[in-house]
Structures are given as structure tokens and as C-alpha cells.
Design an enzyme around this catalytic site. Sequence first.
Site, short mmCIF file in Angstrom:
data_model
loop_
_atom_site.label_atom_id
_atom_site.label_comp_id
_atom_site.label_asym_id
_atom_site.label_seq_id
_atom_site.Cartn_x
_atom_site.Cartn_y
_atom_site.Cartn_z
N ALA A 1 55.63 56.32 125.32
CA ALA A 1 55.59 55.34 124.13
C ALA A 1 54.54 56.18 123.50
CB ALA A 1 55.31 53.99 124.42
N LYS A 2 54.19 55.87 122.18
CA LYS A 2 52.94 56.13 121.33
C LYS A 2 52.74 55.40 120.13
CE LYS A 2 50.00 59.78 121.90
NZ LYS A 2 49.42 60.43 122.99
N GLY A 3 51.72 55.69 119.65
CA GLY A 3 51.33 54.75 118.48
C GLY A 3 50.37 55.57 117.72
N ASP B 1 43.79 57.83 122.24
CA ASP B 1 44.15 59.17 122.01
C ASP B 1 43.31 59.76 120.96
OD1 ASP B 1 46.42 61.26 122.31
OD2 ASP B 1 46.48 61.29 120.34
N VAL C 1 56.12 53.88 118.88
CA VAL C 1 57.32 54.35 119.07
C VAL C 1 57.67 54.10 120.59
CG1 VAL C 1 59.03 56.55 119.22
CG2 VAL C 1 57.59 55.96 117.09
#
Length: 423
Positions: free
Chosen positions: A112-114, A153, A67
Amino acid sequence: MSNLSYVTPHADSPWQTYLSQVDRVLPYLGSLAKWGETLKRPKRALIVDVPIELDNGTVRHFEGYRVQHNLSRGPGKGGVRYHPDVTLEEVMALSAWMTIKCAGVGLPYGGAKGGIRVDPKALSMKELERMTRRYTSEIGIIIGPQRDIPAPDVNTNGQIMAWMMDTYSMNTGSTATGVVTGKPIHLGGSLGRVKATGRGVFVTGREAARRINLNLDGARIAVQGMGNVGSSAAELFVQAGAKLVAVQDHTGTLVNPNGFDMADTMEVLKRDGGIANYKNAERIDNEAFWDVDCDILIPAALEGQITAARANRLKAKLVLEGANGPTLPDADDVMHDRGILVVPDVICNAGGVTVSYFEWVQDFSSFFWSEDEINVRLDKIMVDALRHIYETSEKHKITLRTATFAVACERILIAREERGLYP
Ligand code: NAD
């Protein structure tokens, strides 16, 4: 509640927590508030199917996400999480907090992040590698050194970043070290990155403690989560004279009012991956962690840990949010009313992304800095950012969280306005 069709509203979800944090800041944004809706929807959300062949020859499919919440101030930046409970909504919230965090410290990034819905512990190394490579290839259409830069993460690490970098490089035909951060040192990683988040927690904690006249020498700290963030922060506080009096992790909760021995603690964590077998402490019920007598509480594990009920029981004067999203909005109000100072995640744990930024800059210039240089620059950026946020909180008489959102959202929305609405 969100009006996005792909979000199922449930009150305490991380995305709803984020939305209510945005609502709290809108009154402080003046005319920029007209862009507020920009903050309430991700710019882009990609859901990918990640099929891999398992070692036993069968095929399994995993659900993956990337995202990009907001790219007004620069390329997306944010980690990749491997966890069986990961959802699109959680990744959206984490990406949005990255937008706020990067703007709050003044880094030239969007958020952003996944993530992949998977229990990585159930995979062999080869399966983990295949899954990581296929995921990277699938999200390869939106990531890149100038577009969106993933990082580790929960349950991802330097090895996974190395596979991601290699996969992206293979697909594009040239080595692109700047496509991910948190890489191993000899692949363009940065010194100081591993402990940077914990160091940032310490630096912001030290500055906040000074402002409320809390002497670190002899201060009692309680830490939830002794992983990368919690243990690095605890080590620095203990070096500064504080006493680690309580630890909770996934293996249990231990207390010792005289202080844990840091070297022994680190050895037990390294050996067992959890605190349970540490000898010189008393084991207590997990829920009793929130009643422990301490001056500083560091939640550094999971989201949604500090509920209003727990906030009412806390003895700490200062809460340092090492984890992302550990506090629910009504608990924020309780702590504010009780005079407990909360340094929010969006500034407190920004040390990691700050050194990720250093890594990215070093990769582009192919010139690498010493660990001392990195720590000095990190310290300065965190101190300056916190000072500005503190002044904003005093000016408007708002919490540090709303102040961080105010500083960050102003920067994001000014960029939005100056760039103009395309087309
Ligand atoms: P980690 O996997 O290294 O450590 C997680 C810790 O949480 C472990 O000690 C684990 O035992 C503990 N834990 C897990 N379940 C628990 C439970 N039910 N009760 C109590 N403790 C539990 O992860 P990390 O990298 O230290 O990240 C911790 C938090 O910090 C996450 O919210 C992450 O998003 C956030 N964060 C990490 C970084 C980073 O650079 N690593 C940067 C910013 C924010």
C-alpha cells in the site's frame, strides 16, 4: 501501456515502469501467469479531499490518496509521502513496489502507499498537524492494524506517525499503536527503525559485493541523496572501510577522490540540511555526477534518475537502489549489457519495511527488543532473501530485479490462487 481509465499513459511514469517490470517477469511464472492481471491493477484506490483551516483563518483543500495495491498475503503496508508532485499514479506505483518488496523478503503483508499533494515546508507545525489528522481521519475507513499500516516516506517522520496514531486511536476509542510504524520510541516505535533502510542497503550491498569479488575495504562509493537512507548507508560502508568519493543532493554535487570525512559530512548535513557547504571537496556540475569514478553507486533520492544515457556513462560495478524506482527499464538493459550489477529497490531498500514489521510485532506483543536483536534479525532476513533471489537470477539467467519480481510474484499469486476468487 495501462488500460485503466484513470491512468494517463506516459512512457517514463513510475506506474508504466512498474507495469513493464511485471511484463518482464510473466514468462517466468508458469501457470501462475494467468493471474498476472491481478498485479497490473490496484485492489483499491482512495482519493480524499483534505480541507484545513490555515493559521490566517482561510481554508485550503489538499488532495490525498491511499492505494492498496494487493492484500493477498496480508494487510497493506507502505509509507505516506508529502510532496507537491505526488499523483495517484505515483502512489499506485509505490504501492505496487511495496507488494513486491514485502513478498520478496517474505513479510506477511500486502502493498500500500499514501500521499498528499502538498509542499509541507510551506505549512506551519499546527497546519501540518491539522492536515495530517484530517487525512488520517479520511483514510481511516481503510487503514487499521490488521488492514493497512502506514509508515513514514519522503517528508513524513515520527511526529507525523504519532499524530496519525493518535487520530486513529481517538476515532476508534482505544490506543492502537499498531496502526502505523516509524513511531517515536516511547509511543511503541522500534529501536533501529530510523537507520534500518540504510542498513538494509549496506547488507544487500555487502552480499552483492562479495559475489562479484569487490572488496569493500577501499571501495569508492558515490551517493545521490544524503537523507535518511543515503547517509545511513554511507556511514556503514565507510565503517566497513569504503571511501565516500561523491555526494549529490538537492544543494549540489561534491567530489573528493580521497574520501569525505564522515563525521564532518554528518555535521554539515545536520546543520544545513544539505551538503553544499562541506569544505574538503570540489563542487562539480550536477550532471557530471554520473561520470564519477567509483565502484559502488547508491541512488538514494528520487525516481527516474538512471536513464539509458546515464547508464551508459556509469563507472560503477555495483548499483544499490536505496531510492524507490531510480532506474528506467531501458537503463536496466544497458547496465545488464555492460555487466553492472544492480541490486533493485524492491530488495535493496526493504530493510525499512522489515524493521517496520518488527515494530508492528513488538506493538502487538507489547514486548520490545534490543537494538542488537533487531539488527541481527534484519541482517539475517536480508541475507536469506538476497540469497534466494540470487539463486533465482542464476537459474533463469535474469537480472536481480526480474528475479526479485519472480520470487515475489510467485508468492503473491500462489496466495491469490489458494485463497480463490471471491465470491
Ligand atoms: P530524505 O527526505 O531523508 O532524503 C532525500 C535526499 O534526496 C536528500 O538528501 C535530498 O537532498 C536529496 N534530493 C532531493 N532532491 C534531489 C535532487 N533533485 N537531486 C539530488 N538529490 C536530491 O528521504 P529518504 O527517506 O532518505 O528517502 C530517499 C528515497 O529512499 C526515496 O525514494 C524513498 O522512497 C526511498 N525509501 C526510503 C525509505 C525510508 O525508510 N526512509 C524506505 C524505502 C525507500
